[in-house]
Design an enzyme around this catalytic site. Sequence first.
Site, short mmCIF file in Angstrom:
data_model
loop_
_atom_site.label_atom_id
_atom_site.label_comp_id
_atom_site.label_asym_id
_atom_site.label_seq_id
_atom_site.Cartn_x
_atom_site.Cartn_y
_atom_site.Cartn_z
N GLU B 281 44.61 41.36 43.61
CA GLU B 281 43.60 40.28 43.54
C GLU B 281 43.82 39.46 42.27
O GLU B 281 43.78 38.22 42.30
CB GLU B 281 42.19 40.87 43.56
CG GLU B 281 41.10 39.79 43.62
CD GLU B 281 39.68 40.37 43.53
OE1 GLU B 281 39.52 41.59 43.48
OE2 GLU B 281 38.74 39.54 43.48
N CYS B 325 33.69 47.95 39.05
CA CYS B 325 33.49 49.37 39.39
C CYS B 325 32.12 49.89 38.99
O CYS B 325 31.70 50.94 39.45
CB CYS B 325 34.53 50.24 38.68
SG CYS B 325 36.20 49.79 39.08
#
Lengths: 170, 611
Positions: B281, B325
């Site tokens: 990404e 995360c």
Amino acid sequence: MMEMSMELRCDQAGAPESEQDRYALLRQVISQYEAKESNLIQILHMGQAIFGCLPEDVQRFIGQEMDLPLPRVAGVVSFYSYFSTQPKGRHTIQVCLGTACYVRGGKKVMEALRDHLGIDVGETTADRRFSLEVKRCIGACGLAPAVAIDDVVYKRVDPNRLADILGRHA
Amino acid sequence: MVHLTINDTPVTAHPGETILEAASRNGILIPTLCHMEGRHKVGACRICVVEVQGMKNLMASCVTPATDGMVVRTSTPRVRKARKILYELMLSDHPADCLHCDRNGRCEFQRLGETLQIRESRFEGRRSRDFVDDSSPSIVRDTAKCILCRRCVTVCSEIQGVGALSPQNRGFATEIGPGGSLRLGTAVCTNCGQCTVVCPVNALHEADSTEAVWKALSDPRKVVVVQTAPAVRVALGEEFDLPTGTLVTGKMVTALRQLGFDQVFDTNFTADLTILEEGYELLGRIVSLLRSKGLVDDRQLETLGLPTHMAAHLPDPVLPMITSCSPGWIKYVEHFHGTRLGHLSTCKSPHMMLGALAKSWFAGKAGIDPKSLFVVSVMPCTAKKYEITRPEMEQEGLRDVDAVLTTRELARMIREAGIDFARLPDSAFDSPMGLSTGAADVFGVTGGVMEAALRTVYEVITGRTLPFASLHVAPIVGLEQVKTASIVLENVLPQWSFLEGLEVRIAVTSGLDGASRLMDGIADGTSPYHFIEVMGCPGGCISGGGQPRSPDPDFRQKRLEAMYREDEGKPLRKSHDNPDIQALYAEWLGEPGGHRSHHYLHTTYTTRVRR
């Protein structure tokens, strides 16, 4: 603008009618006080003057404008008995519970008022007619037990004859 | 140096040190309750009072500076009597339900009663509060238990910069909370749970999931899958009196099997997967940016070897990209920087990826009806309890993850089951989601996700291993709040020639206050970074809101070292070398950023009210 907001009094005199204008004025007040956290109490005073009280939406607005967490604003509002989150009634009943009034039956007057109005201290009747407050001595000990409604002081109040007094404040 | 006398012994203090600090450095213990090392000095509880010669009143030693010539006595009859009265007064407004309290045996207030040798409770009176706020999926606030120490207020406002908790009302009616009609579930709370770590009593604790997990474990129709985050294995041992920083990976796996979990998987597996998804990404965003400036043409784009789907649909060229995360951090951004959600990587957090894969790929492979699967995540985190309730975290009507246990909750279950943890043999995670590289291990510490990503991305671009000793990017290793580094790309592979000489700038922060400063840089256009790693808790997941409460002042450093030890002990250190990840792509996912990846492994964000 500065003068206008400084002249505001706590009885909402001079406050704009529309919600939108009130928020606009509050925003100006906050910017005059440079949105400083140390000025929060002053800003809350002005907010209460503009809106009549400080409901959660107004507190949130102040928090957002000042970049302060709402819990901190709410903490200050709930700390000081001067600030109210509920709109006040048209008339404010202050029952004196200073020493003299207390020993001469102020508590019974208070109980009778609570029953009669169906509200607790710090609350306002559903029809917004009365708000009920406690005062610790209004300096009328010779008239105990005393009750003040707005700026009228009633002396030696008889708990059984409250309807009569309340009837004078529509 | 300041010279004073404590209990007839001459001692020295550093200028500015309090009596409490000077005493403790010289081996004299003064009991405390509200005190929080180095962070919180409010003198709220007064338990630490001492006698100072010449002063009429007892002084709170935690807020009184040591001065030259001071004569202090820490344990006179007057001091002991005052402490007992103070304790009993607090006790008079505290439910005496210790025997069935979560914190029984692990409560600072209870322990203080033992230290002070409290033998009676003389004061009976009205209780000030009894409201339980269980509106949040992560944190329960039990106002009756609160002793008003205000540690949670300090940690929430000053360390995390959130301010969800503040003192409300005054006097006897005082309570610590969000105020007004707000509850934790509706307030601007990130669910980070740092308040639950510092709370000395059970006034703030994680919402219980052990009941739900016990129920699933005893349901014969359920296949119960468990996964454990990297930070759990470096801290769980502390709950069983093992030294801080003991690695208990093998014992933990054995304990989970003994508890009855059918499959014991490792969140590290999907941490490796995250690196592939997030690494590509990042590359995609950089290429996209250069292409929008006309620096990369169609022909070059074809030669890059980017995943086909990504090459056809380049991501928006929004840089810096920020890691995603940490669900506490995500909610923080959604509240405070709601116009900048495009900077967040779209990757789900590793345990959500594992849950989604368990109910799709794994269920298919193992021939299990996904509806009978119950996925449990053991996490160092309270925000993960909230994360699994986010509406977008489901596929085909099935929640990705069904329950989250904190490290502390898992320890409770192990104790309740009568498992002798310290003496357990080691065992290994189950296949196919058990194998991981060292890159995944360091996910649990600040700087780790960045380092893991660089190990892979650098290699994709240059064809060479990241040029750092032992693969550790030294400038971003450690517990400082904000760490920055830059890496110049040299001798890149021919297809990446347009990146030759590029100085890749990175920043790493842990704790929401530091993150906020990096976001301000992005807002005012001064942020020089390409990639930022943020973990919501100070130090990263090793000191997450669901981790054991440690009395060791160096617990963060010790857990960090354990984590790097685990990394260095692995034969494979780079996520893209994980053969099971390679097999997952070959067999099912296709390629990073492909259709299936987007469906199962990526997510979206929501702007929320600020303040």
